[in-house]
Design a protein around this motif. Sequence first.
Motif, PDB file in Angstrom:
ATOM      1  N   PRO A 173       0.810  -1.211   0.000  1.00 52.96           N
ATOM      2  CA  PRO A 173       0.000   0.000   0.000  1.00 52.96           C
ATOM      3  C   PRO A 173       0.849   1.269   0.000  1.00 52.96           C
ATOM      4  CG  PRO A 173       0.167  -0.857   2.218  1.00 52.96           C
ATOM      5  CD  PRO A 173       0.912  -1.828   1.324  1.00 52.96           C
ATOM      6  N   LYS A 174       0.165   2.411  -0.246  1.00 50.88           N
ATOM      7  CA  LYS A 174       0.829   3.699  -0.091  1.00 50.88           C
ATOM      8  C   LYS A 174       1.155   3.912   1.380  1.00 50.88           C
ATOM      9  CE  LYS A 174      -1.810   5.791  -3.862  1.00 50.88           C
ATOM     10  NZ  LYS A 174      -2.821   6.832  -4.197  1.00 50.88           N
ATOM     11  N   ARG A 175       2.125   4.808   1.625  1.00 48.78           N
ATOM     12  CA  ARG A 175       2.508   5.083   3.003  1.00 48.78           C
ATOM     13  C   ARG A 175       1.297   5.577   3.794  1.00 48.78           C
ATOM     14  NH1 ARG A 175       7.594   8.938   4.887  1.00 48.78           N
ATOM     15  NH2 ARG A 175       7.360   8.585   7.124  1.00 48.78           N
ATOM     16  N   GLY A 176       1.099   4.994   4.953  1.00 46.66           N
ATOM     17  CA  GLY A 176      -0.019   5.379   5.803  1.00 46.66           C
ATOM     18  C   GLY A 176      -1.289   4.581   5.556  1.00 46.66           C
ATOM     19  N   ASP A 177      -1.345   3.821   4.445  1.00 48.37           N
ATOM     20  CA  ASP A 177      -2.519   3.009   4.160  1.00 48.37           C
ATOM     21  C   ASP A 177      -2.341   1.603   4.721  1.00 48.37           C
ATOM     22  OD1 ASP A 177      -3.597   5.111   2.828  1.00 48.37           O
ATOM     23  OD2 ASP A 177      -3.281   4.322   0.812  1.00 48.37           O
ATOM     24  N   ALA A 178      -3.467   0.987   5.031  1.00 47.18           N
ATOM     25  CA  ALA A 178      -3.425  -0.391   5.517  1.00 47.18           C
ATOM     26  C   ALA A 178      -3.230  -1.340   4.346  1.00 47.18           C
ATOM     27  CB  ALA A 178      -4.718  -0.725   6.253  1.00 47.18           C
ATOM     28  N   VAL A 179      -2.662  -2.513   4.656  1.00 48.55           N
ATOM     29  CA  VAL A 179      -2.516  -3.546   3.631  1.00 48.55           C
ATOM     30  C   VAL A 179      -3.898  -4.109   3.322  1.00 48.55           C
ATOM     31  CG1 VAL A 179      -1.526  -5.785   3.066  1.00 48.55           C
ATOM     32  CG2 VAL A 179      -0.186  -4.137   4.378  1.00 48.55           C
ATOM     33  N   ARG A 180      -4.249  -4.057   2.055  1.00 48.48           N
ATOM     34  CA  ARG A 180      -5.534  -4.604   1.622  1.00 48.48           C
ATOM     35  C   ARG A 180      -5.266  -5.440   0.383  1.00 48.48           C
ATOM     36  NH1 ARG A 180     -10.492  -0.757   0.279  1.00 48.48           N
ATOM     37  NH2 ARG A 180      -8.870   0.412  -0.804  1.00 48.48           N
ATOM     38  N   VAL A 181      -5.685  -6.690   0.415  1.00 50.39           N
ATOM     39  CA  VAL A 181      -5.537  -7.577  -0.738  1.00 50.39           C
ATOM     40  C   VAL A 181      -6.922  -8.103  -1.072  1.00 50.39           C
ATOM     41  CG1 VAL A 181      -4.321  -9.544  -1.713  1.00 50.39           C
ATOM     42  CG2 VAL A 181      -3.235  -8.224   0.106  1.00 50.39           C
ATOM     43  N   ASN A 182      -7.535  -7.494  -2.078  1.00 49.76           N
ATOM     44  CA  ASN A 182      -8.844  -7.955  -2.533  1.00 49.76           C
ATOM     45  C   ASN A 182      -9.071  -7.462  -3.955  1.00 49.76           C
ATOM     46  OD1 ASN A 182      -9.449  -5.230  -2.257  1.00 49.76           O
ATOM     47  ND2 ASN A 182     -11.135  -5.515  -0.830  1.00 49.76           N
ATOM     48  N   ASP A 183     -10.194  -7.814  -4.504  1.00 54.10           N
ATOM     49  CA  ASP A 183     -10.582  -7.336  -5.833  1.00 54.10           C
ATOM     50  C   ASP A 183     -11.741  -6.375  -5.636  1.00 54.10           C
ATOM     51  OD1 ASP A 183      -8.799  -9.184  -7.255  1.00 54.10           O
ATOM     52  OD2 ASP A 183     -10.149 -10.728  -6.489  1.00 54.10           O
ATOM     53  N   ARG A 184     -11.695  -5.249  -6.369  1.00 55.58           N
ATOM     54  CA  ARG A 184     -12.714  -4.230  -6.099  1.00 55.58           C
ATOM     55  C   ARG A 184     -13.172  -3.543  -7.384  1.00 55.58           C
ATOM     56  NH1 ARG A 184     -11.202   1.110  -4.743  1.00 55.58           N
ATOM     57  NH2 ARG A 184     -12.419   0.991  -2.832  1.00 55.58           N
ATOM     58  N   PHE A 185     -14.341  -2.912  -7.251  1.00 56.13           N
ATOM     59  CA  PHE A 185     -14.926  -2.125  -8.324  1.00 56.13           C
ATOM     60  C   PHE A 185     -15.674  -0.985  -7.667  1.00 56.13           C
ATOM     61  CE2 PHE A 185     -18.826  -1.123 -10.704  1.00 56.13           C
ATOM     62  CZ  PHE A 185     -18.316  -0.809 -11.957  1.00 56.13           C
ATOM     63  N   GLN A 186     -15.636   0.202  -8.277  1.00 55.81           N
ATOM     64  CA  GLN A 186     -16.431   1.295  -7.741  1.00 55.81           C
ATOM     65  C   GLN A 186     -17.052   2.095  -8.868  1.00 55.81           C
ATOM     66  OE1 GLN A 186     -13.256   3.304  -5.445  1.00 55.81           O
ATOM     67  NE2 GLN A 186     -13.804   5.158  -6.575  1.00 55.81           N
ATOM     68  N   ILE A 187     -18.176   2.710  -8.556  1.00 59.26           N
ATOM     69  CA  ILE A 187     -18.929   3.459  -9.548  1.00 59.26           C
ATOM     70  C   ILE A 187     -19.683   4.583  -8.853  1.00 59.26           C
ATOM     71  CG2 ILE A 187     -20.890   1.873  -9.342  1.00 59.26           C
ATOM     72  CD1 ILE A 187     -21.474   2.331 -12.309  1.00 59.26           C
ATOM     73  N   GLN A 188     -19.734   5.751  -9.496  1.00 58.41           N
ATOM     74  CA  GLN A 188     -20.572   6.837  -9.010  1.00 58.41           C
ATOM     75  C   GLN A 188     -21.968   6.629  -9.586  1.00 58.41           C
ATOM     76  OE1 GLN A 188     -20.126   9.507  -6.963  1.00 58.41           O
ATOM     77  NE2 GLN A 188     -18.031   8.918  -6.445  1.00 58.41           N
ATOM     78  N   ASP A 189     -22.904   6.270  -8.730  1.00 56.63           N
ATOM     79  CA  ASP A 189     -24.238   5.915  -9.215  1.00 56.63           C
ATOM     80  C   ASP A 189     -25.306   6.467  -8.263  1.00 56.63           C
ATOM     81  OD1 ASP A 189     -26.517   4.729 -10.268  1.00 56.63           O
ATOM     82  OD2 ASP A 189     -25.453   2.913 -10.859  1.00 56.63           O
ATOM     83  N   PRO A 190     -25.633   7.763  -8.406  1.00 51.67           N
ATOM     84  CA  PRO A 190     -26.636   8.365  -7.511  1.00 51.67           C
ATOM     85  C   PRO A 190     -27.995   7.685  -7.598  1.00 51.67           C
ATOM     86  CG  PRO A 190     -25.434  10.065  -8.738  1.00 51.67           C
ATOM     87  CD  PRO A 190     -25.058   8.748  -9.337  1.00 51.67           C
ATOM     88  N   ALA A 191     -28.370   7.215  -8.791  1.00 46.16           N
ATOM     89  CA  ALA A 191     -29.689   6.593  -8.942  1.00 46.16           C
ATOM     90  C   ALA A 191     -29.783   5.296  -8.143  1.00 46.16           C
ATOM     91  CB  ALA A 191     -29.974   6.330 -10.427  1.00 46.16           C
TER      92      ALA A 191
END
Length: 251
Positions: free
Chosen positions: A80-98
């Motif tokens: 991870p970046k400095r200061g971030d926690a170690v995260r090992v997963n698969d992810r997806f994100q979307i801006q979806d107000p509806a």
Amino acid sequence: MPPKKHVVVKKKEKEPPAPPQPTLQWPPLTPLLPSSDLELVEVLPDQILTIPKFFTSTLCKTYVNFLQKSVSLTTTPGKPKRGDAVRVNDRFQIQDPAFADRLWNMSGLKEIVSRKAASIWGGGQVVGLNPNIRIYRYSTGQFFDKHYDDSNQLLFGNPPVPCRTTWTLLIYLTGAVDGVVGGETVFYTESSKTKKSEEIVVDLEKGLAVLHKHGRDCMLHEGNIVTDDGGVGKWVLRSDLVVSRGSASGA
């Protein structure tokens, strides 16, 4: 007189158009239990709450099947970046107000949240869910190390008004019933000179919604390693409660 120099003014290059946001045709939020049949359980008062059977088993299966076919997951880096926690997963994100609006208004969550005083949720009016929808999948050996969830400032609604997020919402789409072993969410109380930190474990239960306070009041927590993904994985749908700005908690 020396000849005047001709200054060539370069035209400002136009910014390339922003790439189009991905869109998803989310499945209908059916079947669901009536909100009157759903219980808001206090795991730790004013800090960790759960809603068992928030999504029915059938709806969970529908959403997992849809996500498996419709989204391109990105594996998070192991370093991870400095200061971030170690995260090992698969992810997806979307801006979806509806979709965020549908999830807030049609799932019963709005009514369930209204059962608690506004002061619990951050003092302002809870106006909906963060349109930044995140999908996580954890396969065997994947985990999310100890970390805190930040609060985010955002403009929300139409017309937009200043708001912020105060509580994390996690919806477990799979669980032990699917053969998934591990993947529990573990919270840690603060230690003191006279008291050791205690673990509060929220089991990976299919259809369970977990609400926990974030921002400056967030508890240290982690997603335990998935030791067996059952061939399907630990799937989580994530958003956040959004409150109108002006309250003191969680900034």
